[in-house]
Design an enzyme around this catalytic site. Structure first.
Site, mmCIF file in Angstrom:
data_model
loop_
_atom_site.group_PDB
_atom_site.id
_atom_site.type_symbol
_atom_site.label_atom_id
_atom_site.label_comp_id
_atom_site.label_asym_id
_atom_site.label_seq_id
_atom_site.Cartn_x
_atom_site.Cartn_y
_atom_site.Cartn_z
ATOM 1 N N ASP A 187 2.384 -5.001 4.296
ATOM 2 C CA ASP A 187 2.519 -3.469 3.360
ATOM 3 C C ASP A 187 0.917 -3.456 2.947
ATOM 4 O O ASP A 187 0.422 -4.004 2.654
ATOM 5 C CB ASP A 187 3.335 -3.864 2.301
ATOM 6 C CG ASP A 187 3.198 -2.393 1.479
ATOM 7 O OD1 ASP A 187 2.833 -1.290 2.446
ATOM 8 O OD2 ASP A 187 4.001 -2.616 0.609
ATOM 9 N N ALA A 188 -0.160 -2.793 3.603
ATOM 10 C CA ALA A 188 -1.411 -2.567 4.046
ATOM 11 C C ALA A 188 -1.973 -1.457 3.511
ATOM 12 O O ALA A 188 -3.325 -0.977 2.882
ATOM 13 C CB ALA A 188 -2.635 -3.486 4.836
ATOM 14 N N LYS A 189 -1.259 -0.411 3.765
ATOM 15 C CA LYS A 189 -1.176 1.147 3.343
ATOM 16 C C LYS A 189 -3.023 1.281 4.149
ATOM 17 O O LYS A 189 -3.430 2.448 3.727
ATOM 18 C CB LYS A 189 -1.257 1.625 2.370
ATOM 19 C CG LYS A 189 0.486 1.206 1.950
ATOM 20 C CD LYS A 189 0.327 1.863 0.302
ATOM 21 C CE LYS A 189 1.779 1.926 0.070
ATOM 22 N NZ LYS A 189 2.319 0.208 0.045
ATOM 23 N N ARG A 190 -3.412 0.723 5.463
ATOM 24 C CA ARG A 190 -4.885 1.070 5.712
ATOM 25 C C ARG A 190 -4.514 2.919 7.273
ATOM 26 O O ARG A 190 -3.600 3.219 6.764
ATOM 27 C CB ARG A 190 -4.450 0.124 7.108
ATOM 28 C CG ARG A 190 -4.127 -1.323 6.922
ATOM 29 C CD ARG A 190 -6.161 -1.597 5.262
ATOM 30 N NE ARG A 190 -6.283 -2.871 5.730
ATOM 31 C CZ ARG A 190 -6.319 -3.172 4.266
ATOM 32 N NH1 ARG A 190 -6.204 -3.124 3.120
ATOM 33 N NH2 ARG A 190 -6.405 -4.881 4.454
#
Length: 300
Positions: free
Chosen positions: A104-107
């Site tokens: 979960d890094a929402k790049r």
């Protein structure tokens, strides 16, 4: 294995649609677990080694009863290189336990930068001899798709699945995502249409795509409507429990066949020891996950 097929098979094997969020913070660590690490070292190294131990205990405790785990990259990145090493160790331990990992890094970026984000998560960055380097070892990466196709497709090209932000669980999500468009529908609706299009030719044998959607449990009516726009999409559903979403809310986006949703809980599981009267973070996490599975099963 196709990411959606692997996740769907895992759900069938465990009977669980729960995703365990691994979002460690020092105040979520039992004192008995943290003390030896504090005594052995200081600063970021102490925090990172404590995170590794806590995560490994939780992973071992939930390995046979969850659909996936989801480490939140920011919790680790805050501690620099030591934190990044803790994230790598966490992903590796989950993978060795046979659990799909959603990073979960929402790049969100375009072109070669987006490609590098995919290589970070899944591998493939070239070394000085042109050979592929291993990445983090995740199976999925959360992605901000509001830059369009050229911010999503390079991530997918690296070989994993992407969960694209569509209707997020936070109270402020409606400021942009609920805006009505001149030709009908909302911004979130348009993003859902794009997710369905990006995933149309990426459907696995299970009938689900490896381009998923983040759809918050706090907006169940939206989930029902968005399912019509994304029939073959796996919904990653945050917002259950601590953020106020009920089990019924969380499964609102299920397909008619009862598939296509995984529901995330983080501190409700990893922080369950605080209300359980124990320092055994693993046992408390297992009990909390069992309760979550029962809750979701009843709602399904």
């Amino acid at each position: 294995m196709h990411p959606a097929d692997a996740l769907d098979a895992r759900i069938a094997r465990t009977g669980s649609i729960a995703c365990v969020g691994l979002d460690p913070r020092p105040d979520l660590l039992p004192a008995a677990l943290a003390a030896p690490h504090r005594a052995a070292s200081l600063g970021t190294d102490a925090v990172a080694t404590a995170f590794i131990e806590a995560n490994q205990r939780v992973i071992d405790a939930v390995a046979d009863r969850c659909a996936a785990v989801k480490p939140q990259a920011a919790c680790y990145e805050a501690y620099g290189l030591a934190g990044w090493a803790a994230l790598e160790a966490t992903v590796r331990h989950a993978t060795e336990a046979g659990i799909p990992v959603i990073l979960d890094a929402k790049r969100g970026d375009i072109g070669s930068t987006a490609a590098h984000y995919g290589q970070m998560a899944f591998g493939g960055a070239p070394d000085l001899d042109g050979e592929a380097c291993p990445g983090m070892g995740a199976d999925w990466l959360t992605v901000n798709g509001y830059l369009g196709a050229d911010g999503v497709e390079p991530v997918l090209a690296a070989g994993g699945g992407a969960f694209v932000l569509v209707k997020t669980s936070n109270p402020g999500s409606g400021e942009l995502q609920d805006l009505e468009l001149a030709d009908g529908g909302t911004v979130a609706d348009r993003m859902a249409d794009r997710v369905a299009a990006w995933g149309a030719d990426r459907i696995g044998d299970c009938g689900l795509s490896d381009v998923g959607a983040v759809v918050g449990a706090t907006y169940p009516d939206h989930a029902v409507a968005l399912r019509q726009r994304m029939p073959d999409t796996i919904f990653l559903v945050p917002g259950y429990g601590a953020q106020g979403g009920s089990a019924r809310d969380a499964v609102a986006g299920l397909r008619a066949d009862g598939r296509g949703v995984i529901v995330s809980s983080s501190r409700g599981i990893t922080g369950a020891w605080r209300g359980a009267g124990t320092d055994d973070i693993g046992a408390a996490a297992r009990a909390a996950l069992d309760a979550m599975n029962t809750d979701l099963d009843a709602a399904r």
